[in-house]
Design a protein around this motif. Structure first.
Motif, short mmCIF file in Angstrom:
data_model
loop_
_atom_site.label_atom_id
_atom_site.label_comp_id
_atom_site.label_asym_id
_atom_site.label_seq_id
_atom_site.Cartn_x
_atom_site.Cartn_y
_atom_site.Cartn_z
N ARG A 152 39.32 21.88 41.27
CA ARG A 152 38.28 21.54 42.25
C ARG A 152 38.89 21.28 43.62
N HIS A 164 29.14 19.49 56.69
CA HIS A 164 28.85 20.74 55.98
C HIS A 164 29.27 20.64 54.51
N PRO A 181 29.47 15.49 38.59
CA PRO A 181 28.45 15.26 37.58
C PRO A 181 28.55 13.84 37.02
N ARG A 185 31.63 34.23 56.26
CA ARG A 185 31.28 32.81 56.20
C ARG A 185 30.16 32.41 57.16
N GLU A 238 26.77 32.60 55.60
CA GLU A 238 26.58 31.50 54.64
C GLU A 238 26.26 30.19 55.39
N TYR A 239 27.04 29.88 56.42
CA TYR A 239 26.82 28.63 57.18
C TYR A 239 25.44 28.65 57.84
N TRP A 258 22.85 27.61 55.28
CA TRP A 258 22.88 26.16 55.03
C TRP A 258 22.35 25.38 56.23
N TYR A 302 25.58 30.05 47.66
CA TYR A 302 26.87 29.88 46.99
C TYR A 302 27.62 31.20 47.00
N ARG A 303 28.95 31.09 46.90
CA ARG A 303 29.80 32.27 46.85
C ARG A 303 30.30 32.46 45.44
N PRO A 343 31.03 25.52 40.49
CA PRO A 343 32.23 25.03 39.81
C PRO A 343 32.32 23.51 39.74
N ASN A 344 31.56 22.78 40.60
CA ASN A 344 31.65 21.32 40.52
C ASN A 344 30.86 20.75 39.33
N GLY A 345 30.20 21.62 38.56
CA GLY A 345 29.53 21.14 37.36
C GLY A 345 28.23 20.40 37.64
N VAL A 346 27.81 20.41 38.91
CA VAL A 346 26.57 19.71 39.24
C VAL A 346 25.45 20.74 39.39
#
Lengths: 532, 532
Positions: A17, A190, A200, B265, B268-269, B272, B281-282, B306-309
């Motif tokens: 991460r 950002h 989580p 990028r 994407e910015y 957001w 997300y990428r 990937p942060n699992g949230v």
């Protein structure tokens, strides 16, 4: 109320991460000018850049201390504007230094040579100041008598007294970091939004919750826009050119071959982007001043851009050079004399530059000094941010300072600072007694002894030029202030405009003494505000 | 009316002024993400970047041709949306290629495997297209019989007929350069404003005035904002998630280790930064698709950051990867099948990707082809931008093409292009006859012969990775189009949204055949519009 050091922070990210976060950070830096040049051209002029140091997470900071630092800035502006107009007090405070230090002497002489012309021609001065604070855990009585078991380089307190902010220094000249700080804070906003910081619930320790970064805990800053506004306002205050066919323009006076142009250029672009545009030209100090400017018969500073088109009357001379002694050789002095003696509004004047010397900070700590310049309530609030300090002279306080500095047991709680700008020459803790022993006693007066600030124990992950650092960190909050003042009756400063103008927040590894970001030690950061 | 080649341009700058201009350009690039990564981390993840190639001056371009290219874009959007929904016509045009080319075959099979699910689940498709044009001097009869005395690599015309624009190619998939082009154009606007291009009247040749760059001669583009808007509009058109507790998000599907992130990028910015933010997300192709997405029972494409949230339902799959044959190994094909067969709006679909093959461009040049998809007036305007081209097959036109390609005298006016994406494999002029001789005749059908476009003789100074180039240049205008369409009755495309979405302008040295900026040949530029 829990101490800030007891909050579990930053969240425990896996290496995977962290590397994900690093990629988000670097790409953001690349696309937003959060960079530093690493290589200045061969013949072809090729350049390369790398991301400037930033923290991977915002660093915890008490909300009340943050607000206090911002609220006090207008008083600091007022204080230093007043000092910059009080030649008598300044010459008194700096007299020893002017005698012993070539840089102070050079600046003083420039002021002397130009004060008649410059002051008569232009009563306005623009200040762009930055006051730097650290968090300080005031020792309680137990600690004062306990053995020192903390790390050799940073003292941490286990005291549960409320944290205070202590001023490390105030910069009144050529303040940097406003742009980088602004961009880094935009970046953390950002990152928080995308939201890469979220963890989580399942991975949190049940009895020891991690402090979440929330939108409300991350303050915003508009430092770039604020600095641009202050320069534009001064440009307007300058008024029309002396000859109506001429145009006025701001001159940003810069160092040649500066690797840190990403901190300067956005201010210039911001001026050009206003409607109507405020022309802003760059001149390298001192050569461009000597070859591309002249003084008109009535004292206006005229600038000829290198393209040979037009001649501009300079409204504001914005100094982003001239802060090093080495810049003031014969040519540097001549260039400063030209600027200082002209009709242009100086940002700032030589006297305001002299006010940034550590010696002034020390003199202000003497009883009655702040009160000379500020009404009682403001003076008290400003004074509350001072750390104890002693000029190593022969005054009563000075002799007390010498005692502390020579005593190895006491010296470890102190830092010895030269009364010079630029940093990098501080002597820390146990090194102080020997350093003084090896120096002739008559030179001691060029140093100021300050009690070490005892920051709380906090952690973060830093992305520096040298790689990733995980561990204890120390932060510095720099509050920007902009002010335009007029030499008033009896030489007192009369404030025309006075604003808190944003802030920059820098963090370094706790075992590093220097905060310089350009040198690769410090990292731009954002405070994560907490109630404690 | 003077020919564009007769205008004295760019202004004759001294080396000193060029180096001043270069420093303005490089600092602007550093602070605005006009960069390319030159080094992707060691273990520490350190990165470096350098400025991407840009022109030092805007390059001359006729205003009427510029406006024509912009006006025609909506018709090109309509044309290619229609093609992407006409499976019968496409399969007919591509049948040979599907047989002989593994990439076309892989894409076709992906379409076949998924067309039932994907099309039933999601009638909408988003197109982000870019149509590339060059200026062309139509030869007059004199020239057709004159000896070829022009440079060996680029033909220049001395004809005084009005210039035309000819389409080089149209990209319907993973179009790049929108961000870089936008930033470079903002840069030229800034340079013009500061105003570094101005030249004092005294240094101009009295009888041969230099064309001045004026504010009105530099068009603006909002490509980044336009692409962001089109993605946000498609996100909204997707509607609510199938389960109300879930959120929808855009998935930008990217190549791993892309050195050109500065082009991706900012889009994407921009998503957001909208209010409310459009989450984007990428995901790296193909691995993140295979490991971080799944298809819900009802066909939604679900993404797990990937942060699992959380778990997001993908509204738009924005393809910035998957344009190379090499990306379509077994895993690549599986990832494409997942995306293509899902409920997500594809930007764009596999059929729209197939429409970008050169073979389609060639098929459209056949009589009646454009008219199948567009009403007569639009068809005529689109057709006016086609350069003569021939598939090297056994049709009547194909045989004529083979004659031209084999004849050394005629081949020098042509370029041979494979019916594949990616560029870099074109065969030019005198090399064509031998290239064909060495290839089995049954493979000739994989190539298209195009008449060389004859650009006018123009000059500029380019700042490339390899240094500064001064001399003759050739430019390409890429017009972006965005369109959202719905599979209508009888499988026809029904336009929901259709816009010209800005442009990018690229310039290269006239003796270089490739335009790739990432490879260091081309430079981002801005047209300096002139009436001629």
């Amino acid at each position: 109320m829990a101490s800030i050091s007891q909050i579990a922070y930053p969240p425990p990210f896996s290496d995977h991460r962290l590397s994900e976060l690093q990629s988000e950070i670097q790409d953001w830096q690349l696309t937003h000018g959060s960079l530093i040049k690493v290589f200045i051209g061969d013949d072809d002029g090729t350049i390369l850049a790398r991301p400037i140091g930033v923290s991977m997470f915002p660093t915890l900071f008490p909300k009340s201390n943050f607000e206090q630092a911002l609220q006090i800035q207008e008083s600091y502006n007022e204080l230093y504007a007043a000092i910059a107009e009080d030649e008598v007090w300044l010459s008194n405070v700096l007299s020893d230094l002017i005698e012993s230090d070539p840089f102070a002497r050079a600046l003083w002489k420039i002021h002397q040579r130009t004060k008649r012309e410059g002051a008569c021609l232009q009563p306005l001065t623009l200040g762009i100041f930055r006051s730097d604070y650290m968090l300080h855990c005031p020792p309680d009585s137990r600690e004062l008598h306990a053995d020192d078991t903390t790390s050799p380089s940073v003292e941490h307190s286990s005291s549960s007294s409320p944290l205070e902010i202590k001023q490390v220094e105030i910069n009144t000249f050529s303040c940097a970091g406003g742009t980088h700080g602004n961009i880094a804070t935009n970046m953390h906003h950002h990152l928080n939004r995308i939201p890469v910081y979220q963890t989580p619930a399942s991975s949190q320790h049940p009895s020891y919750p991690t402090h979440p970064v929330t939108l409300s805990s991350l303050p915003s800053t508009n430092t770039i826009a604020s600095l641009v506004s202050s320069l534009a306002a001064a440009h307007t205050a300058y008024g029309p050119p002396e000859i109506s066919v001429r145009s006025t323009a701001i001159l940003m006076i810069v160092q040649p071959n500066n690797i840190n142009i990403c901190d300067e250029r956005p201010i210039e672009y911001g001026l050009w982007s206003r409607d109507p545009p405020v022309p802003c030209y760059r001149a390298k100090f001192p050569l461009d001043i000597l070859t591309h400017t002249e003084i008109s018969p009535s004292g206006a500073l005229l600038y000829y851009p290198p393209n040979g088109v037009g001649k501009f009357e300079i409204s504001v001379a914005y100094m982003r050079a001239g802060y090093d002694a080495e810049e003031h050789d014969i040519r540097g002095i001549e260039a400063r004399v030209m600027i200082e003696g002209s009709h242009a509004i100086k940002c700032p004047s030589v006297l305001a530059q002299l006010a940034t010397f550590k010696k002034v900070q020390q003199a202000l700590s003497m009883p009655g000094a702040v009160e000379r310049f500020l009404p009682p309530l403001k003076a008290e609030r400003v004074r509350a941010t001072f750390a104890p300090m002693y000029a190593l002279d022969e005054s009563e306080l000075g002799l007390r300072g010498r005692e502390l500095a020579k005593n190895p047991d006491m010296a470890v709680h102190h830092v010895l600072k030269p009364s010079l700008e630029g940093g990098g020459h501080n002597i820390y803790r146990a090194d102080i007694p020997r350093f003084l022993e090896e120096m002739p006693e008559e030179e001691w007066r060029n140093y100021v002894l300050m009690e070490m600030i005892r920051p709380p124990k906090l952690s973060n992950v830093l992305l520096t030029a040298g790689g990733t650092y995980k561990g204890g960190v120390v932060s510095e909050l720099g509050v920007f202030g902009t002010c335009l003042w007029k030499k008033g009756k009896e030489g007192r400063a009369q404030m025309v405009d006075n604003k808190m103008a944003g802030w920059s927040f820098k963090t370094k590894a706790e075992d590093v003494d220097e905060m310089s970001v350009v040198k690769g030690y410090g990292c731009f950061d954002t405070p994560c505000l907490v109630d404690c």
